[in-house]
Design an enzyme around this catalytic site. Structure first.
Site, mmCIF file in Angstrom:
data_model
loop_
_atom_site.group_PDB
_atom_site.id
_atom_site.type_symbol
_atom_site.label_atom_id
_atom_site.label_comp_id
_atom_site.label_asym_id
_atom_site.label_seq_id
_atom_site.Cartn_x
_atom_site.Cartn_y
_atom_site.Cartn_z
ATOM 1 N N GLY A 114 0.838 -1.184 0.000
ATOM 2 C CA GLY A 114 0.000 0.000 0.000
ATOM 3 C C GLY A 114 0.879 1.241 0.000
ATOM 4 N N CYS A 115 0.367 2.360 -0.486
ATOM 5 C CA CYS A 115 1.207 3.558 -0.628
ATOM 6 C C CYS A 115 1.658 4.099 0.726
ATOM 7 C CB CYS A 115 0.487 4.623 -1.452
ATOM 8 S SG CYS A 115 -1.150 5.103 -0.846
ATOM 9 N N HIS A 116 0.733 4.347 1.650
ATOM 10 C CA HIS A 116 1.126 4.826 2.974
ATOM 11 C C HIS A 116 2.049 3.813 3.654
ATOM 12 C CE1 HIS A 116 -1.747 8.147 2.966
ATOM 13 N NE2 HIS A 116 -2.700 7.303 2.607
ATOM 14 N N ALA A 117 1.711 2.541 3.504
ATOM 15 C CA ALA A 117 2.490 1.481 4.144
ATOM 16 C C ALA A 117 3.909 1.433 3.610
ATOM 17 C CB ALA A 117 1.805 0.134 3.949
#
Length: 302
Positions: A114-117
């Site tokens: 995931g992008c934030h992750a």
């Protein structure tokens, strides 16, 4: 020539991956006729012909597709949240370790980050592996993203001519601490408790800045900014897509500096006793499509 099937090519991620892969002379993109795009049997049949199928579907649709596959050797790269904590899937962040890269190369099932992750894990994983912080450290994460991360609906809202003023300022969201990227951050890093996580969306198309405070009281032993920078450099040495910058690289940090890039920058800001670890990248690049293409190439043996 390798064959790639993008299942769900009409969404933001699927469209961008498709546009980039079309320019590759070493790849043939397989596609279904419009009237067959939601036909499960047709999808499975095309996946059997492809060297890798890239899923750009909602979580439930991804789960249904994988569940319907009878042949576990069919290679699937999933870009949804559905399988990021599933032990049957390799976690698609190759720079984290040699073991992660090998798992991606050798697995028929890979879950893209995931992008934030991606930013949070890029910052936390090396610290935890080196013993600089403990798995029970109280972690606080702030992540600022461009609006493209919200998909077609959010893009349309931000780009509407009559949108009003409500979208002009940055907006905090996922306020109940239940963001869908939280489980993969906890699992991949081996954290004992979930972080406090505040995502923020702002009025720019693509780009991301993830930041994590590092007070000495949170560390196993006090480390200087230079020492922590050296720790990150050692961990990511030889990783072309991740660059570790020196402390306080700029007087003002713009979250969209790496828009349209597949790179990630890691650096520290602050003073010797109060620091913030930062990861800057493109939410559609290293945070989604760029990472997916990197994982795809590994699955194809490139």
């Amino acid at each position: 020539m390798h064959k790639v099937f993008i299942n769900g090519s009409g969404g933001t991620t699927g469209l961008r991956i498709g546009d980039r892969l079309k320019a590759r002379p070493d790849l043939e993109l397989l596609s279904l006729p419009e009237d067959k795009r939601k036909d499960a049997d047709a999808q499975a049949a095309l996946a059997a012909q492809a060297d890798v199928t890239v899923l750009c579907l909602p979580d439930d649709a991804s789960r249904a597709f994988v569940s319907a596959l009878n042949d576990e050797t069919i290679k699937v790269l999933d870009t949804s949240t559905a399988f990021r904590t599933d032990g049957r899937f390799a976690y698609g962040f190759p720079e984290l370790s040699d073991a992660h890269e090998e798992a991606i190369r050798n697995s028929s099932r890979v879950a893209n980050t995931g992008c934030h992750a991606a930013g949070a894990i890029a910052l936390l994983y090396p610290l935890l592996q080196a013993g600089a912080v403990a798995a029970d450290m109280p972690v606080s994460i702030t992540s600022i993203t461009g609006y493209s991360g919200g998909g077609k609906k959010m893009i349309a809202e931000y780009e509407a001519k009559d949108r009003g003023t409500a979208l002009d300022a940055p907006r905090a969201y996922a306020l109940t601490q239940s963001h869908k990227h939280m489980p993969e951050i906890v699992k991949v890093c081996g954290l004992k408790t979930p972080p406090v996580f505040q995502p923020v969306v702002a009025d720019f198309y693509n780009g991301m800045l993830v930041s994590i405070p590092l007070h000495p009281s949170l560390m196993q032993s006090p480390l200087s900014m230079d020492a922590l920078t050296d720790l990150y450099r050692a961990h990511y040495r030889g990783k072309a897509m991740i660059q570790v910058l020196g402390p306080n690289p700029e007087p003002v940090i713009a979250a969209n500096k790496l828009a349209d890039s597949d790179a990630m920058e890691i650096f520290l800001t602050g003073s010797g006793d109060r620091m913030i670890a930062c990861a800057r990248f493109d939410n559609l690049g290293k945070g989604a499509c760029g990472m997916a293409i990197q994982n795809l190439d590994l699955m194809l043996g490139n």
